[in-house]
Enzyme design. Structure first.
Site, mmCIF file in Angstrom:
data_model
loop_
_atom_site.group_PDB
_atom_site.id
_atom_site.type_symbol
_atom_site.label_atom_id
_atom_site.label_comp_id
_atom_site.label_asym_id
_atom_site.label_seq_id
_atom_site.Cartn_x
_atom_site.Cartn_y
_atom_site.Cartn_z
ATOM 1 N N LYS A 151 -32.233 -2.226 20.831
ATOM 2 C CA LYS A 151 -31.915 -0.895 21.374
ATOM 3 C C LYS A 151 -31.751 0.034 20.183
ATOM 4 O O LYS A 151 -31.238 -0.406 19.150
ATOM 5 C CB LYS A 151 -30.644 -0.938 22.224
ATOM 6 C CG LYS A 151 -30.703 -1.871 23.427
ATOM 7 C CD LYS A 151 -31.478 -1.282 24.584
ATOM 8 C CE LYS A 151 -31.733 -2.339 25.669
ATOM 9 N NZ LYS A 151 -32.242 -1.855 26.920
ATOM 10 N N LYS A 153 -34.290 1.310 23.080
ATOM 11 C CA LYS A 153 -35.394 0.514 23.614
ATOM 12 C C LYS A 153 -36.748 0.989 23.126
ATOM 13 O O LYS A 153 -37.695 0.219 23.061
ATOM 14 C CB LYS A 153 -35.348 0.438 25.133
ATOM 15 C CG LYS A 153 -35.128 1.766 25.851
ATOM 16 C CD LYS A 153 -35.387 1.625 27.335
ATOM 17 C CE LYS A 153 -34.203 1.251 28.157
ATOM 18 N NZ LYS A 153 -34.545 0.944 29.547
ATOM 19 N N LYS A 177 -36.560 -10.148 22.729
ATOM 20 C CA LYS A 177 -37.407 -9.681 23.840
ATOM 21 C C LYS A 177 -37.735 -8.210 23.653
ATOM 22 O O LYS A 177 -36.847 -7.411 23.340
ATOM 23 C CB LYS A 177 -36.663 -9.900 25.158
ATOM 24 C CG LYS A 177 -37.354 -9.369 26.387
ATOM 25 C CD LYS A 177 -36.494 -9.607 27.620
ATOM 26 C CE LYS A 177 -36.632 -8.566 28.704
ATOM 27 N NZ LYS A 177 -37.003 -7.233 28.371
ATOM 28 N N ASP A 179 -38.442 -4.485 24.996
ATOM 29 C CA ASP A 179 -38.078 -3.744 26.198
ATOM 30 C C ASP A 179 -39.346 -3.468 27.011
ATOM 31 O O ASP A 179 -40.456 -3.431 26.464
ATOM 32 C CB ASP A 179 -37.394 -2.422 25.832
ATOM 33 C CG ASP A 179 -36.724 -1.847 27.057
ATOM 34 O OD1 ASP A 179 -35.589 -2.253 27.338
ATOM 35 O OD2 ASP A 179 -37.346 -1.027 27.772
ATOM 36 N N GLU A 180 -39.163 -3.228 28.307
ATOM 37 C CA GLU A 180 -40.329 -2.975 29.166
ATOM 38 C C GLU A 180 -41.042 -1.671 28.813
ATOM 39 O O GLU A 180 -42.223 -1.506 29.099
ATOM 40 C CB GLU A 180 -39.914 -2.986 30.648
ATOM 41 C CG GLU A 180 -39.044 -1.830 31.116
ATOM 42 C CD GLU A 180 -37.565 -1.996 30.762
ATOM 43 O OE1 GLU A 180 -37.226 -2.966 30.050
ATOM 44 O OE2 GLU A 180 -36.772 -1.134 31.185
ATOM 45 N N HIS A 269 -40.658 -9.551 33.568
ATOM 46 C CA HIS A 269 -39.700 -8.462 33.774
ATOM 47 C C HIS A 269 -40.064 -7.832 35.114
ATOM 48 O O HIS A 269 -41.194 -7.947 35.574
ATOM 49 C CB HIS A 269 -39.821 -7.465 32.614
ATOM 50 C CG HIS A 269 -38.715 -6.462 32.560
ATOM 51 N ND1 HIS A 269 -38.748 -5.281 33.254
ATOM 52 C CD2 HIS A 269 -37.534 -6.472 31.897
ATOM 53 C CE1 HIS A 269 -37.632 -4.599 33.007
ATOM 54 N NE2 HIS A 269 -36.872 -5.309 32.195
ATOM 55 N N LYS A 310 -24.967 -3.683 34.984
ATOM 56 C CA LYS A 310 -25.099 -2.244 35.212
ATOM 57 C C LYS A 310 -26.030 -1.901 36.377
ATOM 58 O O LYS A 310 -26.125 -0.739 36.752
ATOM 59 C CB LYS A 310 -25.637 -1.589 33.937
ATOM 60 C CG LYS A 310 -27.098 -1.909 33.608
ATOM 61 C CD LYS A 310 -27.588 -1.233 32.327
ATOM 62 C CE LYS A 310 -29.068 -1.526 32.091
ATOM 63 N NZ LYS A 310 -29.557 -1.065 30.793
#
Ligand code: CAP
Ligand code: MG
Length: 412
Positions: A151, A153, A177, A179-180, A269, A310
């Site tokens: 992050k 991201k 990983k 991020d998308e 994802h 979240k």
């Protein structure tokens, strides 16, 4: 011949055969219609019927679905095997989650669950590895696999990204990983990121003696995903990540077919799943999206955090159980819990979802007051405490990184 007008699609005496595919729907009939009227219309439109009564000759193959259970706002519909093209998830969904989602006969309709018969399951590849990735590619056989997403991201350069990977892995995390939102943009191109991150993985593996992995996001059009998967395999990567809902099931199936010849696992994802599953009385339940993902053949999929993080989740535990259950010999799928997690959420999370999982913390690692490496240590310490059956607070007494994380975010 049945299947001509709506009433022909309802038979509460019908017993589904072993080869029928059975769907459970929650439906809210439109004004002026009752549950039976609505059930007939759903079964008709999703199989071989239409709005008008048809006169059909005897030689037309009868592919009518049958609504055979109607109770308390829910119906069950049985579909004959031959309605479907094996191995073609797009075609199956065009039937069972297609036009019916917008038909005026129902104010709302939700596909809650599917019973997939062996005759359909055997036409899909299923996962190549499933939860075995934890021991096959990582050293996480008897504990949750730990992942982190750098992050912010997006916006980090490749060098920054690789440095974050280094610190996270050194701190005890298994998997870095993407991020998308990160694929192949100008600030951090796919090919350089792949090469440099895998080089760093090799260095850290040598330094620590532990196996590490990189979930690199190959999400793109199908041909490009296959090209990227080839690059991953050629450079010794063990995983690719695909955002399965946005890219579409047919594209995921193409990647899965392609990876038959590559020794790489698929991390799924699920961005945009909430467009299907968040409105409680309409759409397609996450349970069904997870079932589709298993049939098509992903090895891990995000299934939520049992409501600890979240994001809104539905039925994480039920979905995870389904992914672990036997399905005519298909491999299982490793569930991934992610979204707002941090070291203080590890114990309640694992109490709810067990340890045959992957857990991911982005903000909950990099937002640690002492930075990424300390955050990674704290995350790993929380898992070690759980393994040793020691409370996080007690474990924190001689683990300062965990202590700082708990001070920062609390134990829940
Ligand atoms: C988590 C995450 C994931 C979500 C997806 C994010 O970051 O990378 O995309 O967890 O949700 O960008 O939000 P944090 P789900 O760890 O910083 O929250 O797993 O429910 O599909
Ligand atoms: Mg993300």
């Amino acid at each position: 011949m049945p299947g001509i007008s709506y009433e022909d699609f309802v038979d509460t005496g019908y017993l589904p055969s072993d080869s029928d595919l059975v769907c459970e729907f929650a439906i809210e009939p439109a004004a002026g219609l009752d549950m039976v009227d609505a059930a007939g219309r759903v079964a008709s439109e999703s199989s071989n019927g239409t709005w008008a009564t048809l006169d059909v000759s005897e030689d037309v193959v009868d592919l009518s679905a049958t609504a055979f259970r109607i109770e308390d706002g829910e119906i069950a519909v049985a579909y004959p095997r031959d309605l479907f093209e094996g191995g073609n998830m797009a075609q199956i969904l065009s039937c069972i989650a297609g036009n019916i989602m917008g038909m005026k006969a129902v104010d709302a309709i939700r596909l809650l669950d599917v019973r997939w018969p062996e005759a359909i399951v055997e036409t899909f590849r299923g996962p190549q590895f499933g939860s075995a990735v934890k021991s096959e590619f990582l050293d996480a056989g008897d504990r949750p696999a730990l992942a982190t997403v750098p992050k912010p991201k997006v916006g980090l350069t490749t060098d920054d990204h690789v440095e974050i990977a280094r610190r996270a892995w050194l701190g005890g995390i298994d998997l870095l990983k993407d991020d998308e939102n990160l694929t192949n943009q100008s600030f951090n191109g796919f090919e350089d990121r792949l090469t440099h991150t895998l080089e760093m993985r090799d260095r850290v593996e040598e330094e620590t003696g532990d196996s590490k992995g990189y979930l690199v996001n190959i999400t793109a059009n199908a041909d490009e995903m296959k090209r990227r998967a080839d690059l991953v395999a050629a450079q010794g990567g063990d995983f690719v990540m695909v955002d399965v809902v946005t890219t579409g099931w047919a594209a995921v199936a193409s990647v899965r077919e392609h990876t038959d010849d590559l020794d790489v696992a698929i991390h799924a994802h699920r961005a945009m799943h909430a467009a299907f599953d968040r409105v409680e009385n309409h759409g397609v339940a996450m349970r069904v999206l997870a079932q589709i993902a298993r049939l098509v053949g992903v090895d891990h999929i995000h299934t939520g955090t049992a409501n600890l993080g979240k994001l809104a989740n539905e039925d994480t535990v039920g979905i995870n159980d389904w992914l672990a259950d036997d399905l005519y010999g298909l491999n299982d799928v490793l569930p991934v819990a992610s979204g707002g997690l941090h070291p203080g959420t590890v114990k309640p999370l694992l109490d709810r979802i067990g340890t045959n999982v992957m857990i991911q913390a982005g903000g909950g690692v990099h937002g640690h007051p002492d930075g990424t490496e300390a955050g990674a240590r704290a995350f790993r310490q929380a898992v070690d405490a759980y393994r040793d059956d020691v409370s996080p607070d007690e474990y924190a007494e001689d683990h300062p990184e965990l202590a700082a994380a708990l001070d920062n975010w609390g134990t829940h």
